[in-house]
Write a protein that holds these residues in place. Structure first.
Motif, PDB file in Angstrom:
ATOM      1  N   ASP A 206      17.271  33.738 -58.188  1.00  0.00           N
ATOM      2  CA  ASP A 206      18.593  32.691 -59.035  1.00  0.00           C
ATOM      3  C   ASP A 206      17.912  31.705 -59.425  1.00  0.00           C
ATOM      4  OD1 ASP A 206      20.499  34.744 -59.516  1.00  0.00           O
ATOM      5  OD2 ASP A 206      21.212  33.818 -57.449  1.00  0.00           O
ATOM      6  N   THR A 250      27.569  26.653 -58.980  1.00  0.00           N
ATOM      7  CA  THR A 250      26.829  27.587 -59.197  1.00  0.00           C
ATOM      8  C   THR A 250      27.131  29.183 -58.780  1.00  0.00           C
ATOM      9  OG1 THR A 250      25.152  25.782 -57.926  1.00  0.00           O
ATOM     10  CG2 THR A 250      24.584  28.224 -57.460  1.00  0.00           C
ATOM     11  N   ILE A 254      27.059  32.327 -61.037  1.00  0.00           N
ATOM     12  CA  ILE A 254      26.316  33.152 -61.464  1.00  0.00           C
ATOM     13  C   ILE A 254      27.413  34.527 -61.840  1.00  0.00           C
ATOM     14  CG2 ILE A 254      25.739  35.418 -59.401  1.00  0.00           C
ATOM     15  CD1 ILE A 254      24.643  32.252 -57.997  1.00  0.00           C
ATOM     16  N   LEU A 263      21.608  38.906 -65.383  1.00  0.00           N
ATOM     17  CA  LEU A 263      21.517  39.405 -63.843  1.00  0.00           C
ATOM     18  C   LEU A 263      21.524  40.223 -63.220  1.00  0.00           C
ATOM     19  CD1 LEU A 263      22.930  35.468 -62.676  1.00  0.00           C
ATOM     20  CD2 LEU A 263      20.194  36.011 -63.745  1.00  0.00           C
ATOM     21  N   ARG A 266      20.265  42.084 -59.673  1.00  0.00           N
ATOM     22  CA  ARG A 266      19.975  40.600 -58.781  1.00  0.00           C
ATOM     23  C   ARG A 266      20.378  41.191 -56.742  1.00  0.00           C
ATOM     24  NH1 ARG A 266      24.221  37.695 -56.365  1.00  0.00           N
ATOM     25  NH2 ARG A 266      23.298  35.169 -56.330  1.00  0.00           N
ATOM     26  N   ASP A 512      18.605  35.915 -69.275  1.00  0.00           N
ATOM     27  CA  ASP A 512      18.922  35.578 -67.997  1.00  0.00           C
ATOM     28  C   ASP A 512      17.721  34.238 -67.045  1.00  0.00           C
ATOM     29  OD1 ASP A 512      20.202  37.539 -67.471  1.00  0.00           O
ATOM     30  OD2 ASP A 512      18.768  38.594 -66.205  1.00  0.00           O
ATOM     31  N   CYS A 516      18.877  31.024 -65.319  1.00  0.00           N
ATOM     32  CA  CYS A 516      18.033  30.160 -64.203  1.00  0.00           C
ATOM     33  C   CYS A 516      17.425  29.269 -64.257  1.00  0.00           C
ATOM     34  CB  CYS A 516      16.749  31.157 -64.235  1.00  0.00           C
ATOM     35  SG  CYS A 516      16.931  32.768 -63.636  1.00  0.00           S
ATOM     36  N   LEU A 519      20.892  27.107 -63.270  1.00  0.00           N
ATOM     37  CA  LEU A 519      20.905  27.391 -62.172  1.00  0.00           C
ATOM     38  C   LEU A 519      19.949  26.423 -61.527  1.00  0.00           C
ATOM     39  CD1 LEU A 519      21.819  30.717 -61.576  1.00  0.00           C
ATOM     40  CD2 LEU A 519      22.787  29.014 -61.115  1.00  0.00           C
TER      41      LEU A 519
END
Length: 555
Positions: A206, A250, A254, A263, A266, A512, A516, A519
Motif C-alpha cells: 500500500d 486509511t 483502501i 489495488l 493487494r 494504483d 498509494c 496513502l
C-alpha cells in the motif's frame, strides 16, 4: 484509569507482542513481513538483530538508511543497494569505485551524438534486459568515464554473483526494508544474497511510490503468496504512530479502492489502531480530519493559524510536516511561512537530475584528470557543434582523456575557474570581478542573492515580532515522494485536488500509484491532519473517506 481501559491496553500490548514473537520464534531462513506505517518495523529489526554480529540491512530510500543507521547503530551495517554494490565491487576489483547518480543521463546524451539514438538506459538495467544491444554501448562509455551509475553498479554486482556464486558473502542476518519499491534488478540482487544467508524482507504494497524506477508491488506480493513457499509470511498490523481517525481514514481509502476495482492483487492484511493511553488521549482530542478550501495564497496563513492553535492546545514541543504534490508548491509555501516569522523550516526534497557546470567543477576540484568532470564542464562551455565533435573524438580516441582532446584555450579557461573556486574554498581573498565572473559561469544570480539577503536582514526585526511560541517549531516541508520515512505531530497535505493527486489528464482515470501516493501522505500523521484544497470542487479521495471523520476547517 478505569479497569476496562487498563484491560484493553494490556490486551492490545499482548496482541501486538504475539505478532512480533511469531516472527522472532520462526526458524525459517526466509521471512517476509508486511508492515504498514508505524507498525513497529524498526523495533522488530532490533529484536531480530539481538545477539547477532555480521549483519546487513538494505533499503532503497536514503532518508530511511540514515534513520536506520542511527536506530541500528552497532547492530547492523546499513546501506542503500547501490552503496552496498559499490562496496562489493571495490573488494572484487581491489580499487576505489567512482559512482554518480547522473551517469545514465550523461551516457544518454552521448548516445544521441554517437549513434543518433535516444535511449533511457536505466530501465534496461531495472528490468534485466541483459541482452539488449545498447547495454554494450553503455558499458563502453561507463568505462571511458571510469564511473558507475546507481543502476548499472547493482547490475554489475548481480552479473558477478550470478557467474561466481561461491563468492556471494555470508551474513548472520540480512534485513531488507521497503521491498515494495524494489525493481526486478534489485530483487535479483536480494535473491542472490539470500542463497547464503538468513533473510527477512519487509514492506507494504500500500506504500509503493517508486514506479518511475520500474519498481513493482508484484515482487512483494509474490514473496508473500504461495508462489514462493520458501518464504514464511507474517504481518505487523498494529499502528502506534497514527491517531484513530487517521487509521480509520486509511482503511476507508483502501476499502473504497477495492470496491472500485483498484489495488488488484493487494496483500490482504489488517491495519489496526494500537490502543494505548497516550494514543487514546491524542485520538480523543483530535477525532476529526480537518478539511479546508482555500485560495493558494491563503495556504501559508492557514498553516500558521493552525500551528498557533495546536501550540496553544498542547503547550509542549511538537513537529510539523507539510506535504505538497510538487516541488514548486513546497518552495512557495516555505518562503511564505518564513515571511510570517516561522524560522525553523527545513525544505526536504530529493535532488533533481539536472546536470550543472558546478557538478563538473566539483569533480575536477577533487581530481583534475576526472573524465566525467571534464565532460560535464565541456557541455557548458562549448557550443553544440564543438561539444558534439569532442564526444565523437572520445569515441575515436578512447585511449585519450577528455582534457587531452579539449581545445587548450577552453582547458585554460576551466582551470582558471577552478583556481578561483579553490581560493573560495580555502577562504582566500579574491577580487569581486573574478567572483562575479564565476557566479555568472555557474548560473548564480548575484542580484537575486543580494536582494534576498537584504530582505532577510530587513525582515529580521519583523521576525522577532512574530508569535514567539511557534517561531522555533521544527517544520519540514516536502513532496509526497520525499515524505517517505517522515512523520509529524501536525500534518498538512496541501493542494489536495484531483488536478494534482490524480495524474491522468482525464481525472476519471485513477491509478494504483495515485492511491498509494495519498496513502503514504495520509499515514505520516501522528496527531492532527489537515487536508487543504485549492479548488472549489470536492476531491475524489475525500469522497472515499467517511464523512463522520471530516470536519470543515475553513473558519
Amino acid at each position: 484509569m478505569s479497569e476496562f481501559k487498563e484491560t484493553k491496553y494490556i490486551g492490545s500490548e499482548e496482541n501486538r507482542s504475539i505478532h512480533v514473537q511469531k516472527i522472532l520464534n520462526s526458524q525459517s531462513q526466509k521471512k517476509i513481513v508486511v508492515a504498514g506505517p508505524g507498525t513497529g518495523k524498526t523495533y522488530l529489526f532490533k529484536e531480530i538483530l539481538k545477539g547477532k554480529s555480521n549483519s546487513l540491512t538494505l533499503s532503497f530510500v536514503n532518508s530511511l538508511v540514515e534513520d536506520l543507521s542511527l536506530e541500528l547503530y552497532g547492530l547492523s551495517d546499513v546501506k542503500t543497494l547501490h552503496s552496498y554494490a559499490r562496496s562489493i565491487l571495490r573488494k572484487i576489483l581491489n580499487r576505489s569505485i567512482n559512482i554518480s547518480p547522473i551517469l545514465s543521463n550523461i551516457i544518454k546524451e552521448d548516445a544521441e551524438v554517437l549513434i543518433d539514438q535516444v535511449i533511457d538506459f536505466d530501465p534496461l538495467f531495472h528490468n534485466r534486459d541483459d541482452e539488449n544491444e545498447f547495454i554494450e554501448f553503455y558499458k563502453i562509455r561507463r568505462k571511458y568515464y571510469d564511473y558507475y551509475g546507481y543502476s548499472d553498479i547493482i547490475f554489475a554486482a548481480v552479473k558477478y554473483f550470478e557467474k561466481y556464486r561461491e563468492n556471494i558473502p555470508i551474513y548472520n542476518q540480512i534485513l531488507i526494508d521497503e521491498f515494495q519499491d524494489f525493481n526486478l534488478l534489485e530483487v535479483s540482487f536480494i535473491n542472490l544474497l539470500s542463497e547464503k544467508s538468513p533473510i527477512l524482507i519487509a514492506g507494504d504494497d500500500d506504500q509503493a511510490l517508486y514506479e518511475f524506477k520500474s519498481a513493482s508491488t508484484h515482487h512483494i506480493r509474490k514473496a508473500y503468496s504461495d508462489e514462493m513457499p520458501e518464504y514464511e509470511s507474517f504481518t505487523l498490523p498494529y499502528c502506534s504512530r497514527c491517531s484513530n481517525v487517521v487509521v480509520n481514514a486509511t482503511n476507508d481509502i483502501i476499502e473504497s479502492s477495492k470496491n472500485f476495482g483498484f489495488l488488484e492483487g493487494r496483500i490482504n492484511k489488517s491495519f489496526l489502531y494500537f490502543d494505548c493511553q497516550k494514543k487514546d488521549e491524542v485520538s480523543d482530542k483530535y477525532s476529526k480530519i480537518g478539511y479546508a478550501q482555500l485560495f493558494a495564497k491563503q495556504i501559508s496563513w492557514f498553516i500558521t493559524k493552525k500551528i498557533e492553535e495546536f501550540a496553544k492546545d498542547i503547550k509542549e514541543k511538537f513537529t510539523v510536516l507539510i506535504i505538497s504534490p510538487f516541488k514548486k508548491q513546497t518552495y512557495i509555501i516555505t518562503k511564505a511561512l518564513k515571511g510570517k516569522g516561522l524560522q525553523n523550516i527545513e525544505c526536504t526534497i530529493k535532488n533533481n537530475t539536472e546536470i550543472s557546470l558546478l557538478d563538473g567543477l566539483k569533480l575536477l576540484l577533487q581530481n583534475i584528470d576526472d573524465n566525467l568532470g571534464w565532460r560535464i564542464a565541456a557541455k557548458h562551455i562549448l557550443n553544440e557543434k564543438e561539444f558534439n565533435g569532442l564526444i565523437k573524438n572520445t569515441d575515436i580516441y578512447p585511449e585519450k582523456k577528455i582534457k587531452e582532446l579539449i581545445d587548450p584555450d577552453y582547458k585554460k579557461h576551466v582551470k582558471g575557474i577552478l583556481k578561483i573556486l579553490k581560493q573560495v574554498k580555502q577562504n582566500k581573498s579574491i577580487t569581486n570581478t573574478n567572483l562575479y565572473e564565476i557566479f555568472e559561469k555557474i548560473n548564480i544570480n548575484t542580484d537575486e542573492i543580494l536582494q534576498k539577503f537584504i530582505k532577510e536582514d530587513l525582515d529580521s526585526t519583523l521576525l522577532r515580532i512574530g508569535n514567539p511560541a511557534i517561531r522555533k517549531i521544527p517544520i519540514k516541508a516536502t513532496t509526497i515522494q520525499s515524505s517517505k520515512g517522515l512523520a509529524g505531530d501536525l500534518v498538512f497535505i496541501t493542494h489536495f485536488d484531483d488536478k494534482y493527486f490524480i495524474k491522468n489528464k482525464d481525472k476519471s482515470i485513477i491509478t494504483d500509484q495515485d492511491i498509494c501516493n495519498f496513502l503514504v501522505a495520509l499515514s505520516r500523521t501522528k496527531s492532527k491532519l489537515y487536508l487543504i484544497s485549492s479548488n472549489p470542487v470536492k476531491p475524489t479521495f475525500l469522497n472515499w473517506i467517511s464523512e463522520e471523520r471530516i470536519e470543515n476547517s475553513n473558519s
